[in-house]
Design a protein around this motif. Sequence first.
Motif, short mmCIF file in Angstrom:
data_model
loop_
_atom_site.label_atom_id
_atom_site.label_comp_id
_atom_site.label_asym_id
_atom_site.label_seq_id
_atom_site.Cartn_x
_atom_site.Cartn_y
_atom_site.Cartn_z
N VAL A 124 0.68 -1.39 -0.26
CA VAL A 124 0.05 -0.19 -0.11
C VAL A 124 0.99 1.07 -0.23
O VAL A 124 1.13 2.51 -0.51
CB VAL A 124 -0.67 0.08 1.02
N PHE A 148 -4.02 0.57 -5.63
CA PHE A 148 -3.98 1.34 -4.11
C PHE A 148 -5.52 0.89 -3.47
O PHE A 148 -5.69 -0.04 -2.40
CB PHE A 148 -3.92 2.66 -3.88
N GLU A 151 -5.98 -3.17 -3.01
CA GLU A 151 -4.92 -3.44 -1.53
C GLU A 151 -5.56 -3.81 -0.48
O GLU A 151 -5.43 -4.77 0.26
CB GLU A 151 -3.21 -3.55 -1.59
N ILE A 152 -5.67 -2.75 -0.45
CA ILE A 152 -6.86 -2.28 1.15
C ILE A 152 -8.07 -3.18 1.46
O ILE A 152 -8.30 -3.84 2.59
CB ILE A 152 -7.90 -0.70 1.87
N VAL A 195 -2.99 5.68 4.45
CA VAL A 195 -1.87 4.56 4.83
C VAL A 195 -1.70 5.38 6.53
O VAL A 195 -1.07 4.11 7.06
CB VAL A 195 -0.97 6.03 3.77
#
Length: 235
Positions: A124, A148, A151-152, A195
């Motif tokens: 991330v 992005f 992935e989360i 993040v």
Amino acid sequence: MTAPERGPWPVGEVDDKAGGKRTERERLADVLRERILAGELARDARIDLDATAAEFGTSRTPVREACLVLAQEGLVRVAQRSGIIVIGVSAESTLENFTLMAALSGVAAQWAAQKITPRQLLRVRELHREIRIAAQAGEDVATLNWLFHREINRACGSTRLQGMLGDAGRMVPRRFFELFPEQVPCSVEDHELLVSALAKGDSVAARTVTEEHFRAAAELLSARLADTELGAPSG
């Protein structure tokens, strides 16, 4: 960087699991859906099967099949005499779609903050860095942004939630950053906060940032569609 065949936010894991080539019907449905969601095909516009087939170098059959998919989604109506007519999306329905995405993505981020692995967090961070560099260079960030958020979403650990995100995400314009380039700096700032929340395991902050991220997008797009509706000829 070439614009992706997917949106600024991931629509689940369906495409990844398929593993094969997309059918012509699916590809055409994606393109036509995008044009409708972005307001390029306005309400009451007619989709000419022959013209569309010629544009994409195919036959009428996959075009018609794609339109039947869109009819099931409520974006067009198929009439025997008048052909394929765009129903379109209203500012209200767009806001509704983004609200669903905000809620679902917020929960995914909340769970990810509790479950994300060091390896996933590293990925991330890497994607966030690449997005920031691409944004500063004025390059397309849509693909990186998709990766992005994917992935989360994966880090949330719920296949069911990812499937629900997939259903909601199909009704979100794929070329959002192309429509609203001014949103890119805001998105990069949001990613920075997200993040940080993930790294700290702050599930409340992760959910809040994500929900606001989508709400800001909803306001921009619904306002654009409202302007389109106001400018459309009556009748």
